[in-house]
Motif scaffolding. Structure first.
Motif, PDB file in Angstrom:
ATOM      1  N   ARG A   1     149.362 -27.684 104.718  1.00 27.01           N
ATOM      2  CA  ARG A   1     149.639 -27.434 103.416  1.00 27.01           C
ATOM      3  C   ARG A   1     149.173 -28.318 102.749  1.00 27.01           C
ATOM      4  O   ARG A   1     148.619 -28.156 101.333  1.00 27.01           O
ATOM      5  N   SER A   2     149.178 -29.692 102.863  1.00 29.16           N
ATOM      6  CA  SER A   2     148.798 -30.695 102.273  1.00 29.16           C
ATOM      7  C   SER A   2     147.088 -30.961 102.164  1.00 29.16           C
ATOM      8  O   SER A   2     146.495 -31.100 100.978  1.00 29.16           O
TER       9      SER A   2
ATOM     10  N   ASP B   1     157.205 -32.451  98.633  1.00 31.67           N
ATOM     11  CA  ASP B   1     157.475 -32.658 100.213  1.00 31.67           C
ATOM     12  C   ASP B   1     157.953 -34.352 100.355  1.00 31.67           C
ATOM     13  O   ASP B   1     156.956 -34.940 100.868  1.00 31.67           O
TER      14      ASP B   1
ATOM     15  N   GLN C   1     158.028 -37.727 102.549  1.00 27.45           N
ATOM     16  CA  GLN C   1     156.775 -37.859 103.163  1.00 27.45           C
ATOM     17  C   GLN C   1     155.378 -38.077 102.250  1.00 27.45           C
ATOM     18  O   GLN C   1     154.957 -39.078 102.310  1.00 27.45           O
TER      19      GLN C   1
ATOM     20  N   THR D   1     152.713 -36.570 101.515  1.00 25.59           N
ATOM     21  CA  THR D   1     151.127 -36.701 101.783  1.00 25.59           C
ATOM     22  C   THR D   1     150.240 -36.688 100.674  1.00 25.59           C
ATOM     23  O   THR D   1     149.322 -37.452 100.239  1.00 25.59           O
TER      24      THR D   1
ATOM     25  N   ASP E   1     152.491 -28.638  96.279  1.00 26.41           N
ATOM     26  CA  ASP E   1     152.351 -28.934  97.773  1.00 26.41           C
ATOM     27  C   ASP E   1     154.167 -28.657  98.400  1.00 26.41           C
ATOM     28  O   ASP E   1     154.761 -29.608  98.010  1.00 26.41           O
TER      29      ASP E   1
HETATM   30 MG   LIG Z   1     152.152 -31.913 103.975  1.00 23.69          MG
END
Ligand SMILES: [Mg+2]
Ligand SMILES: Nc1ncnc2c1ncn2[C@@H]1O[C@H](COP(=O)(O)OP(=O)(O)OP(=O)(O)O)[C@@H](O)[C@H]1O
Length: 216
Positions: free
Chosen positions: A16-17, A39, A42, A44, A88
């Motif tokens: 995804r990222s 997200d 996390q 990212t 994201d």
């Molecule tokens: Mg990600």
């Protein structure tokens, strides 16, 4: 008019990222773009953006975060001057995954080359069905870490067709070290010296733009 692209997948690590950052980085070269990282903790995409910003390469890209449906809707409403918003999403069936599906003009669902990710994608189909009651959902799966011409790729393509019946983008992202490097360096793969990866991301942007145009 602001176009929203959501990137969702309930299986962690599917890409995804990688899809979000490459898409947002390249879209920002053609219009004001906001990358919203849903997200957290996390984060990212937010970290990728921080590295990019620090290197003076943010250009027309800005980044934000959202931790709830309400916050995401507010941020999207506040971004009416943006040409593109890339979301994201989180790696689970959460309120924010549902919100992303409903808010997005198109939703991309990265599927890494393993059967586990195809099975996990099955759970998203239920979400799509549910969200379809609210609005028409435009979703496409995108292969990531794809290795064409392998037996695995062929059998996974068949499995995806049989299990999911979800349309796939013509673009797939190959298994390439450049994607890992670009993520850590706050870059898109098009900004690295890897012509094959650059072509993939150029195709991705082109296809997404075509889908958005077809929708309008
Ligand atoms: Mg990600
Ligand atoms: N096409 C690819 N080729 C090689 N490595 C990749 C590719 N796509 C993603 N990766 C790597 O796989 C890891 C997971 O990818 P990514 O962070 O994009 O997935 P994610 O779905 O956002 O994961 P998370 O659940 O951790 O948020 C990263 O280290 C990334 O660099």
């Amino acid at each position: 008019m602001t176009r929203i692209i959501g990137v969702i997948q309930v299986k962690g690590g599917a890409g995804r990222s990688t899809v979000s950052t490459n898409l947002a980085g390249e879209l920002s070269k053609i219009g004001k773009t906001i990358l919203i990282d849903c997200d957290l903790p996390q984060g990212t995409s937010a970290s990728w953006y921080a590295v990019r910003h620090q290197a003076g390469k943010a250009g027309a890209l800005v980044s934000d975060t959202a931790t709830s449906y309400r916050e995401l809707v507010t941020k999207v409403e506040q971004s009416a001057d943006a040409d593109y918003i890339v979301l994201d999403g989180p790696p689970r069936i959460a309120e924010l995954t549902r919100a992303t599906l409903v808010l997005a003009d198109i939703c991309l669902i990265p599927v890494g080359a393993s059967a586990a990710e195809i099975w996990a994608t099955g759970d998203i189909l239920e979400l799509i069905e549910e969200a379809s009651k609210v609005k028409q959902i435009n979703a496409r799966m995108i292969w990531t870490r794809y290795r064409p011409q392998t037996r695995l790729a062929q059998s996974l393509t068949e499995l995806a067709k049989a299990e999911l019946g979800l349309k796939a983008l013509g673009t797939s992202l190959g298994m390439r070290v450049s994607y890992m490097e670009a993520l850590g360096e706050g870059l898109t793969v098009a900004e690295l010296a890897d012509p094959s990866a650059r072509l993939e991301v150029e195709f991705l942007v082109k296809e997404v733009k075509q889908l958005l145009k077809a929708k309008s």
